[in-house]
Design a protein around this motif. Structure first.
Motif, mmCIF file in Angstrom:
data_model
loop_
_atom_site.group_PDB
_atom_site.id
_atom_site.type_symbol
_atom_site.label_atom_id
_atom_site.label_comp_id
_atom_site.label_asym_id
_atom_site.label_seq_id
_atom_site.Cartn_x
_atom_site.Cartn_y
_atom_site.Cartn_z
ATOM 1 N N ILE A 81 -7.283 7.303 -7.836
ATOM 2 C CA ILE A 81 -8.727 7.066 -7.615
ATOM 3 C C ILE A 81 -9.094 5.654 -8.107
ATOM 4 O O ILE A 81 -9.758 4.882 -7.415
ATOM 5 N N LEU A 82 -8.614 5.322 -9.311
ATOM 6 C CA LEU A 82 -8.945 4.013 -9.888
ATOM 7 C C LEU A 82 -8.344 2.883 -9.056
ATOM 8 O O LEU A 82 -8.925 1.805 -8.937
ATOM 9 N N SER A 83 -7.172 3.134 -8.466
ATOM 10 C CA SER A 83 -6.510 2.126 -7.625
ATOM 11 C C SER A 83 -7.451 1.685 -6.505
ATOM 12 O O SER A 83 -7.555 0.495 -6.187
ATOM 13 N N LYS A 84 -8.149 2.638 -5.922
ATOM 14 C CA LYS A 84 -9.116 2.307 -4.863
ATOM 15 C C LYS A 84 -10.302 1.529 -5.461
ATOM 16 O O LYS A 84 -10.757 0.538 -4.902
ATOM 17 N N LEU A 85 -10.785 2.002 -6.627
ATOM 18 C CA LEU A 85 -12.026 1.429 -7.178
ATOM 19 C C LEU A 85 -11.839 0.028 -7.771
ATOM 20 O O LEU A 85 -12.775 -0.765 -7.776
ATOM 21 N N VAL A 86 -10.639 -0.285 -8.288
ATOM 22 C CA VAL A 86 -10.448 -1.641 -8.849
ATOM 23 C C VAL A 86 -10.223 -2.659 -7.733
ATOM 24 O O VAL A 86 -10.347 -3.867 -7.955
ATOM 25 N N GLY A 87 -9.852 -2.170 -6.534
ATOM 26 C CA GLY A 87 -9.651 -3.072 -5.393
ATOM 27 C C GLY A 87 -8.348 -3.843 -5.492
ATOM 28 O O GLY A 87 -7.603 -3.720 -6.471
ATOM 29 N N PRO A 88 -8.067 -4.693 -4.486
ATOM 30 C CA PRO A 88 -6.765 -5.370 -4.421
ATOM 31 C C PRO A 88 -6.532 -6.358 -5.566
ATOM 32 O O PRO A 88 -5.392 -6.684 -5.886
#
Ligand SMILES: C[S@@+](CC[C@H](N)C(=O)[O-])C[C@H]1O[C@@H](n2cnc3c(N)ncnc32)[C@H](O)[C@@H]1O
Length: 305
Positions: A81-88
């Motif tokens: 989930i955090l991977s999506k929220l922190v962005g590239p």
């Protein structure tokens, strides 16, 4: 891992077994998630959703570009989930001692990196003991945010785990902690009972000890963001626990910088967190409304004269 306490070895075996049997379901506390966060959770693979074992997912705000560490990440639901929220431009690391769960997380990595549209994952998983996090090669003061969900209640040396979380955070960084808490200490004879410990009860901290233990290593006052009772169904366990009550709770704790101001301050919220355009819920006691100045300004934008 040779540094594990015997109770932790037992917890690791318990979770490695759960990883293969998948017969234990935790309820997602989605009342504490925003709509966008719930949408992201719903997109996770079924393999990951059925291995969510936390005490309640709490997700900090404004994560874009941040470097985040999840201690006791299990099979990685929160990391994905955090991977999506922190962005590239951000990155997420997950650490857990249960190698079976980490293997599952790694097997599910490509799926989630592709799902969020990344060429390569912006996250990484490591097997490790959170009581000895300094052995994993992370630089001190290198994380903007540390999160942990349903883990400290299983850790014998809580001082060590808090100390490492504190040392790895940058100054001004936030520890977003969700865990199980006890109303009172369990009866002495069951304190190290293996079954009760691995269910997160006898190792749960008393409410009033959290501030004492986390404060000792340098954290600010913990701010309570959510809480819900734990329903222990088996009467036999309730008896062994002296009918003590348990709760899941989420907290924000901060590592303040040298010389940071700790006395009362005037705070202005300008409404710039997209999920909270009107008011920002800081904790269960305090919500910051958008200031009158910002309201007027927004009204002028919407109703130009
Ligand atoms: C209740 S599960 C929560 C897992 C995950 N946070 C989630 O939400 O699904 C507790 C996790 O803590 C891990 N754990 C417990 N003690 C640990 C320790 N000393 N070091 C690393 N991981 C630990 C267990 O292996 C297990 O995966």
């Amino acid at each position: 891992m040779s540094d594990l306490h015997p109770l932790s070895c037992m917890v690791r075996d318990f979770y490695n077994k759960l990883n293969t049997e998948v017969n234990f379901l935790c309820r997602l506390n989605d009342a504490d998630l925003t709509k966008d966060q719930t949408d992201i959770y719903n997109q996770l693979s079924e393999e990951i959703k059925k291995r969510y074992y936390g005490s309640g997912i709490n997700i900090p705000e404004k994560l874009e570009g941040k470097r985040v560490l999840d201690i006791g990440c299990g099979s990685g639901s929160l990391v994905f989930i955090l991977s999506k929220l922190v962005g590239p431009k951000g990155s997420v690391f997950g650490v857990d001692m249960s190698d079976g769960l980490i293997d599952t997380a790694k097997q599910q990595s490509d799926f989630h990196a592709k799902l969020w549209g990344y060429d390569k994952p912006n996250f990484e998983f490591k097997v490790g003991n959170i009581e000895t996090l300094d052995k994993l090669g992370f630089a001190p003061n290198s994380f903007d945010i540390v999160v942990s969900n349903g883990v400290f209640c299983l850790v014998p040396n809580k001082d060590a785990a808090f100390t490492h979380a504190y040392n790895l955070l940058k100054e001004g960084g936030q520890f977003y902690l969700n865990d199980v808490y006890a109303e009172k200490d369990p009866p002495e004879e069951y304190r190290n009972d293996e079954k009760l410990w691995s269910l997160g009860t006898t190792g749960a901290m008393r409410w009033d000890r959290l501030a004492e233990v986390s404060g000792r290593v340098g954290f600010t006052t913990p701010y309570l963001t959510c809480a819900a009772p734990v329903n222990i169904v088996k009467e036999e366990y309730n008896k062994m626990l002296g009918n003590g009550r348990y709760s899941c709770a989420g907290w924000r704790l901060f590592k303040l910088g040298q010389g940071a101001k700790r006395d009362a301050s005037r705070v202005t919220y300008n409404g710039n967190i997209s999920a909270f355009p009107q008011a920002f819920p800081w904790d269960v006691d305090l919500t910051f409304p958008v200031t009158m100045f910002c309201c007027c300004w927004m009204m002028l934008l919407h109703f130009p004269l």
